[in-house]
Design a protein around this motif. Structure first.
Motif, short mmCIF file in Angstrom:
data_model
loop_
_atom_site.label_atom_id
_atom_site.label_comp_id
_atom_site.label_asym_id
_atom_site.label_seq_id
_atom_site.Cartn_x
_atom_site.Cartn_y
_atom_site.Cartn_z
N VAL A 45 -60.80 64.22 27.21
CA VAL A 45 -60.67 64.53 28.63
C VAL A 45 -61.58 65.71 28.94
N VAL A 46 -62.34 65.57 30.03
CA VAL A 46 -63.21 66.66 30.47
C VAL A 46 -62.44 67.40 31.56
N ILE A 47 -62.19 68.69 31.33
CA ILE A 47 -61.28 69.44 32.21
C ILE A 47 -61.85 70.79 32.63
N ASP A 48 -61.40 71.24 33.83
CA ASP A 48 -61.51 72.64 34.23
C ASP A 48 -60.11 73.22 34.09
N PHE A 49 -60.01 74.45 33.63
CA PHE A 49 -58.66 75.04 33.53
C PHE A 49 -58.72 76.55 33.74
N VAL A 50 -57.59 77.07 34.22
CA VAL A 50 -57.39 78.52 34.37
C VAL A 50 -56.01 78.84 33.84
N VAL A 53 -52.76 61.47 31.69
CA VAL A 53 -53.44 61.90 32.92
C VAL A 53 -54.60 60.96 33.23
N LYS A 54 -55.03 60.99 34.51
CA LYS A 54 -56.17 60.17 34.96
C LYS A 54 -57.22 61.09 35.55
N ALA A 55 -58.45 60.61 35.62
CA ALA A 55 -59.52 61.39 36.25
C ALA A 55 -59.12 61.73 37.68
N GLY A 56 -59.29 63.00 38.04
CA GLY A 56 -58.91 63.45 39.38
C GLY A 56 -57.54 64.10 39.44
N GLU A 95 -54.49 66.74 38.85
CA GLU A 95 -54.30 68.17 38.65
C GLU A 95 -52.93 68.36 38.02
N LYS A 96 -52.86 69.21 37.01
CA LYS A 96 -51.59 69.34 36.28
C LYS A 96 -51.39 70.79 35.84
N ALA A 97 -50.18 71.26 35.97
CA ALA A 97 -49.82 72.59 35.45
C ALA A 97 -49.24 72.40 34.05
N ASP A 105 -53.54 75.88 34.89
CA ASP A 105 -53.83 74.95 35.99
C ASP A 105 -55.04 74.11 35.57
N VAL A 106 -54.80 72.82 35.36
CA VAL A 106 -55.82 71.94 34.79
C VAL A 106 -56.25 70.90 35.84
N THR A 107 -57.58 70.74 35.96
CA THR A 107 -58.15 69.66 36.77
C THR A 107 -58.87 68.69 35.84
N VAL A 108 -58.44 67.42 35.85
CA VAL A 108 -59.04 66.41 34.98
C VAL A 108 -60.24 65.79 35.69
#
Length: 443
Positions: free
Chosen positions: A168-173, A209-212, A214-216, A238-241
């Motif tokens: 999974v390619v993700i952005d996270f904080v 999870v699926k592309a698009g 957002e998951k905590a 806070d993760v954005t897939v």
């Protein structure tokens, strides 16, 4: 010193060593006389200290040294004259424990001698050497395995859910107590689910999870976490897939071959074939070695030192205990009593060990410094970053050196025997070779 045999039973020997008071006194006086010219003492010029005074000052210490020297000299002369080779360090025991100055010294020396090992006609030994070739099927199987290690990832169909093993390619904080922390954020991060590269519990929450999406993701840092400000604390990421990708094996082609350092696919196949056949040859050698040892064991019979057999049986029992109880890492489990089976195996090992040692000695087989260095390097690789410390440890540890030298010596002796034995080659399949190797483990 007077030496009298008191026991001669099988390989067991015992001797009474008597150092008379006069002999001991003479040795002490000789030491004092030798040292006298260099001794200075208040009230006397250098070299002019009277012998009685020297004896009073240094006599007690020199008595102990003289006793030890006399016993050592007697032992050396005994082994030189008798030709006996002790199986273990001889046991030395002072019999007159109430000894006082002016008495004779009465010492008992006991040991088990190494037996006379009979000659073996190595040309009469017949063994088979299995030869297995790496066929195209084995090469293709190895290629497929390499392709999996060189795998890539491609986007799953739109709306597909991530499964274990996906990327999974993700952005996270990441935040602790609602505040972002240093090093807790990234963009376009490729994370393989199930790789255990993130905090425990993180990857599992992204399965499905699926592309698009957002998951905590809620996790707790381990108590032993490297950063003290985060250790043991709860965090929310806070993760954005951005993408879900499935693993795909690399194409088996020239491009893949280049990733493994080969010019093209054919060159890679050649390297794989060579590696496989080297592995087959190593396995075949182990099978031949076992057959040769079996033949040698059947050819010879001689008395064995009980102490060596007992020590080996205890070692076998101890080793097997830990193999059967891998959870027990300590050595406070008490003494493990060897079984008859352990003793039988110990007798075989001791007999073959003495036989190979004798053959190697007569053939002047030696382990070279280069071979020892290579063996130490091979062991040192098991301790990444501590190789130099391991080298220094081995250099200072005679027992460790012997543990590394013994298998090299044994293999060289086996090679020496094979040169004189009747070795016939037999071509077999990889499966037949594997079966032969497995039978070794079953014995």
């Amino acid at each position: 010193m007077q030496v009298t045999e008191t026991l001669n039973e099988g390989l067991k020997r015992a001797y009474e060593l008597i150092l008379t008071a006069e002999e001991l006194d003479a040795k002490v006086n000789a030491k004092l006389k030798e040292a006298q010219p260099e001794i200075e003492m208040k009230g006397f010029r250098k070299g002019k200290v009277p012998m009685p005074l020297l004896k009073k000052q240094f006599g007690q210490r020199l008595i102990g040294e003289s006793m030890q020297e006399a016993v050592d000299e007697a032992m050396s002369k005994h082994f030189e004259d008798s030709g006996d080779r002790p199986a273990l360090q001889p046991k030395i025991e002072m019999k007159n424990e109430d000894w006082k100055e002016g008495d004779d010294v009465n010492v008992e020396m006991s040991y088990e001698k190494l037996p006379e090992v009979p000659e073996v006609d190595m040309s009469a030994i017949e063994v088979e050497k299995l030869v297995a070739k790496a066929d195209d099927g084995a090469v293709d199987e190895a290629l497929a395995s390499l392709a999996e290690t060189a795998q890539d990832y491609k986007d799953r169909d739109e709306g597909a859910e991530a499964v274990d093993g996906d990327q999974v390619v993700i952005d996270f904080v990441g935040k602790v107590d609602g505040e972002p922390f240093e090093g807790g954020a990234a963009e376009d991060y490729p994370l393989v689910l199930g790789s255990n590269s993130f905090i425990p519990g993180f990857e599992e929450q992204l399965v499905g999870v699926k592309a698009g999406d957002e998951k905590a993701v809620e996790v707790s840092f381990p108590e032993e976490y490297g950063a003290e400000n985060l250790a043991g604390k709860a965090a929310v990421f806070d993760v954005t897939v951005k993408a879900v990708k499935e693993p795909v094996a690399a194409e088996i082609d020239d491009e893949m071959a280049k990733k493994f350092g080969a010019e093209d696919l054919e060159a890679l196949k050649g390297q794989i074939r060579e590696r496989l056949e080297a592995e087959y040859a190593g396995a075949a050698r182990q099978v031949m070695k076992r057959e040769m040892l079996d033949k040698l064991d059947a050819l010879v019979s001689f008395d064995l030192p009980p102490s060596l057999v007992d020590a080996e049986a205890k070692q076998i029992a101890h080793q097997l205990y830990h193999e059967e109880h891998p959870e027990d890492h300590g050595h406070d489990h008490g003494e493990i009593e060897p079984t008859d089976e352990h003793v039988k195996l110990a007798e075989r090992r001791v007999r073959l060990g003495l036989l190979l040692a004798e053959i190697g000695q007569k053939a002047e087989v030696e382990v070279t410094d280069a071979e020892m260095t290579q063996a130490i390097m091979n062991q040192a690789r098991q301790y990444p970053g501590q190789e130099r410390a391991f080298f220094d440890f081995v250099r200072q540890n005679q027992q460790m050196q012997q543990q590394l030298r013994a298998p090299i010596f044994e293999d060289k002796v086996i090679d020496h025997i094979a040169e004189q034995a009747q070795v016939t080659e037999k071509e077999v399949s990889k499966e037949e070779l594997q079966t032969a190797v497995e039978e070794l483990d079953d014995e």
